[in-house]
Design an enzyme around this catalytic site. Structure first.
Site, PDB file in Angstrom:
ATOM      1  N   HIS A 356       0.805  -1.230   0.000  1.00  0.00           N
ATOM      2  CA  HIS A 356       0.000   0.000   0.000  1.00  0.00           C
ATOM      3  C   HIS A 356       0.830   1.269   0.000  1.00  0.00           C
ATOM      4  CE1 HIS A 356      -3.969  -1.839   0.826  1.00  0.00           C
ATOM      5  NE2 HIS A 356      -3.248  -2.751   1.470  1.00  0.00           N
ATOM      6  N   THR A 643      -8.522   6.543  -2.067  1.00  0.00           N
ATOM      7  CA  THR A 643      -9.877   6.016  -2.208  1.00  0.00           C
ATOM      8  C   THR A 643     -10.892   7.140  -1.981  1.00  0.00           C
ATOM      9  OG1 THR A 643      -9.630   5.256   0.072  1.00  0.00           O
ATOM     10  CG2 THR A 643      -9.467   3.594  -1.656  1.00  0.00           C
ATOM     11  N   LYS A 647     -14.538   8.394  -3.939  1.00  0.00           N
ATOM     12  CA  LYS A 647     -15.805   8.750  -3.282  1.00  0.00           C
ATOM     13  C   LYS A 647     -16.295  10.110  -3.755  1.00  0.00           C
ATOM     14  CE  LYS A 647     -14.085   6.093   0.614  1.00  0.00           C
ATOM     15  NZ  LYS A 647     -13.243   6.152   1.831  1.00  0.00           N
TER      16      LYS A 647
END
Ligand code: 26V
Length: 798
Positions: A356, A643, A647
């Site tokens: 990540h 992320t 959204k």
């Protein structure tokens, strides 16, 4: 009972269930019940509706002999679960009706639930979205993590400075969990390894018990329910009776206190908090408990360990559970007597690893001293893994153990069947940088799985106005098949439809404006552009680029107050790690700028700056539906995916952003004309760093930047302490590793394009609607389907 025969829940059923739980689970009458009692009673009534499908999912998994997926993660940033559960079980109308009838306010009851902040940021929230999608897709799966007593600290401001207080979600009973006292495993630490007839025997010095707590996670429409199993540390002997009998009452309670330390608190630093022994204890604690649980379940169905890779897929969420490699080898080889190579091969067939971050300071390493002291047998196994791998790959020059450190990324890679990055750009960079050598040796191992977000929480539930418009337009199939949002596209040029789209956004903004007024005493103009940057505070995310632009903007408005400025409200939120002083300075600077700018009568109605305290999942759910503009401005090559960016796009906020992480893929999908691109590419970033004095040159070339920096340095925002931000100014005009100055001019240009575009409201609405219509690919359902097909070889059962 089969789920197909589950009775439909009416408002009256639900009301009766609430009243029944109020009396029989909580011992309260409606007259004596507090908000919390009602909230617990409603939660239990909703939870009851998940239990049948939960049992059913377990039964069907056994019956099908299906492969199971285990998601091991130090963090699950689940937030509140009540409204999410209600939405997924499609009980919203019934719940509202039942509470209404009881004289209660729905928003007030669901708003009473603590926000479970069992994670730092992106990595933990991704794990929570994945659990929901795994259930929606009917994939037999289980999440394993730690039941922290204290989640991420609570943030407040004192004179603009970040203050931290402990988070206390577990002071109240957790409505969603089932304690499993029978599911307990003994976990050892330290001690020594002896050789008994050629067999290694580890005798730990200290032991604790891991006790399971299960939370059901229902997918869309409640057809399938998986489990999130969190481990809590308990003393093997909770009470030392000898000490007590000697009159040493504190000493008697010591074992329990010591054991509990392991699951007491979430580490709040997601980049630099390295080498802390307690953290390694936490990692081994939950990973070892999970593996024992996985093997126990496997043993109950099969007796050939060779079948493990075809029946079990384990996903390591970053390197935090990387000790799963050596631990699984230990369980199979030391404890079950399989030959070492077989044990290693089986483990490699089960394990997979997601990376990540490429930030060097966030790549986990452990000093061999700490590692060997806590896990002596595992250190030996790491060496054998290293040797076996080196033997099979004679050209290998690096190793897992190097410079007296154990490199967890190398270990994870070698022990994994598949290794994945979280966006196309990031996966490419993994191959070229940190894993260059391993990738050359194992070119088929690295795959990409671009992140996604669950549309149930991040559109259906948080943005009911937009959701209703979508459902009115294309019916409700989009909730489980988000790419159907494409069907909205023919409507974006329909004036009546686009008015409805704009009206939903306007109403969301009005809601946010009244919340800001009620809870923070802030007055904002709902007609202004709502420009939002919400995420952890990090230099690479460049909140300081954003505030520099705000300062320059403010100065320019003052130069020419009567020009036709597009009014803007800039909203920030985000926590800084307690020891990350530079990030804390940026928070304080933003708060200082807000104080000065918001008090300026000349600019007040054109620019406002707000930093909201205590960013969490709940605040994100409130802000994102009301956003006009999404700030995704990291230095290219540094943000693995993002992320939040997905959204915002989904909720109709175009991005101002760099070509970093998943921004690249968002722009490809929504269209370059619906995305405000600026800044250097990852390649250009590397080249720019090599330019001598790059920051000074950028400042000399842009008078706006020079003036904004000068204002900070002169103490315009810290009049009583002019050199408060000397460190920031020095950093930016000197080393400027994250190239804030070099990207400033282009960022300014992009922001002025935003101003102009927002002034044409119907064109803006079209752009926003196209962002929604073209973001369906960023559903975490798509991501999980990718993992199932390319990594786990697992099938859904619904
Ligand atoms: C690292 C460490 C290092 C040691 C101390 C504790 C700790 C805790 C967490 C981490 C990993 C942080 C990595 C992370 O959150 N990465 C984010 O992952 C998101 C999901 O893939 C992605 O969207 C973000 O771009 C990425 O920054």
């Amino acid at each position: 009972m089969n789920i197909a025969t589950l009775p439909v829940v009416s408002r009256d059923n639900l009301r009766d269930a609430i009243l029944s739980h109020l009396a029989y689970s909580f011992g309260k009458t409606p007259e004596t019940a507090q908000t919390q009692d009602w909230r617990m009673a409603l939660s239990y009534a909703v939870r009851d509706r998940m239990v049948e499908a939960w049992f059913d999912a377990t039964r069907r998994t056994y019956d099908a002999g299906a492969k199971r997926v285990y998601y091991l993660s130090m963090e699950f940033l689940i937030g509140r679960l009540l409204e999410d559960g209600i939405v997924n079980l499609q009980l919203l109308d019934q719940a509202r009706g039942a509470l209404d009838e009881l004289g209660l306010d729905f928003a007030n009851i669901v708003g009473d639930e603590p926000d479970a902040a069992l994670g730092n940021g992106g990595l933990g929230r991704l794990a929570a979205c994945f659990l929901e999608s795994l259930s929606t897709l009917g994939c037999p799966a289980m999440g394993y993590g730690i039941r922290y007593e204290h989640g991420l600290f609570q943030q407040s401001f004192a004179e603009g400075r970040q203050m931290e207080a402990p988070e206390t979600w577990l002071l109240q009973r957790h409505a969603w969990e089932f304690e499993r006292p029978e599911s307990r495993y003994r976990i050892g630490f330290g001690g020594s390894v002896s050789d008994e007839a050629g067999k290694a025997v580890w005798t730990p010095a200290v032991e604790v018990d891991a006790e399971a707590f299960d939370t059901p996670i229902a997918g869309w429409q409640g057809k399938w329910v998986n489990t999130l199993r969190l481990w809590s540390a308990r003393a093997v002997h909770p009470f030392d009776l000898d000490s007590f009998n000697r009159g040493d009452f504190e000493g008697a309670a010591q074992p329990e206190a010591l054991a509990r330390t392991i699951s007491r608190v979430l580490y709040p630093d997601d980049t630099t908090e390295q080498g802390k022994e307690l953290r390694l204890k936490q990692e081994f604690f939950f990973t070892a408990a999970a593996l024992r649980d996985i093997l126990r379940r496997f043993d109950s169905e099969y007796d050939d360990p060779g079948l493990l890779p075809s029946k079990v897929a384990v996903q390591l969420n970053d390197t935090h559970p990387a000790i799963a490699g050596p631990e699984l080898v230990r369980l199979l080889h030391d404890e079950r007597g399989l030959p070492f190579d077989d044990a290693m091969g089986i483990a490699q067939g089960c394990l997979n690893y997601t990376n990540h971050t490429l930030l060097p300071e966030a790549l986990e390493t452990w000093s061999e001293g700490v590692f060997g002291k806590l896990l002596p047998r595992h250190l030996q196994i790491v060496d054998r893994i290293d040797d076996a791998h080196a033997k099979a790959n004679p050209s290998r020059s690096l190793s897992i153990r190097a410079d007296h450190q154990v490199h967890m990324g190398e270990l994870s890679f070698i022990m994994a069947n598949r290794v994945n990055g979280v966006s196309a750009l990031h996966t490419g960079l993994m191959k070229e940088t940190v894993f260059e050598e391993l990738h050359a040796l194992h070119p088929e191992k690295i795959v990409n799985q671009t992140n996604g977000v669950t549309p149930r929480r991040w559109l259906l539930s948080c943005n009911p106005r937009l959701s209703s418009l979508i459902t009115d337009t294309i019916s409700d199939g989009w909730v489980a098949d988000l790419e159907r949002l494409q069907e909205l596209e023919p409507h974006v040029d329909d004036a009546a439809w686009s008015d409805r789209y704009a009206e939903a956004k306007r109403a969301n903004k009005a809601d946010l404006a009244s919340w800001l007024s009620d809870t923070h005493g802030l007055k904002v103009d709902p007609e202004a552009i709502f420009d939002i940057q919400i995420k952890r505070m990090h230099e690479y995310k460049r909140q300081h680029l954003n505030i520099l632009e705000a300062i320059a903007h403010w100065q320019e408005i003052k130069d020419n107050p009567s020009a036709d400025w597009t009014p803007r409200v800039k909203i920030f939120a985000g926590k800084a790690a307690p020891g990350y002083f530079f990030a804390k300075d940026i928070i304080r600077l933003i708060n200082d700028v807000a104080r000065v700018v918001n008090a300026d009568p000349e600019t007040r109605d054109k620019l406002e700056v707000i930093f909201l305290p205590n960013y969490n999942v709940t605040l994100a759910e409130r802000l994102i539906p009301a956003a006009d503009l999404s700030e995704q401005i990291s230095t290219a090559g540094k943000e693995a995916s993002g992320t939040g960016n997905m959204k915002f796009a989904l909720n109709g906020a175009p991005t101002v952003g760099t070509l970093d992480g998943a921004n690249v893929e968002i722009r490809e999908r929504v269209g370059a004309e619906n995305f405000f691109l600026f800044g250097m590419t990852a390649d250009e970033v590397d080249a720019r760093r090599a330019v001598e004095d790059h920051a000074r040159k950028a400042i000399e070339a842009d008078p706006r930047l020079a003036r904004a920096l000068k204002a900070i340095g002169d103490g315009v925002f810290s009049a009583n302490e002019p050199d408060r931000y000397a460190n920031i100014v020095e950093n930016l005009s000197g080393h400027d590793y994250f190239l804030v100055c070099s990207d400033f001019s282009d960022y300014w240009r992009a922001q002025r394009e935003v101003d102009a575009a927002f002034a044409d409201r119907s064109a803006w609405t079209r752009m926003a609607a196209l962002n929604t219509a073209r973001s369906g690919w960023f559903s975490s359902d798509r991501t999980i389907r990718g993992y199932m097909a390319d990594i786990w070889d697992a099938k859904g059962l619904v």
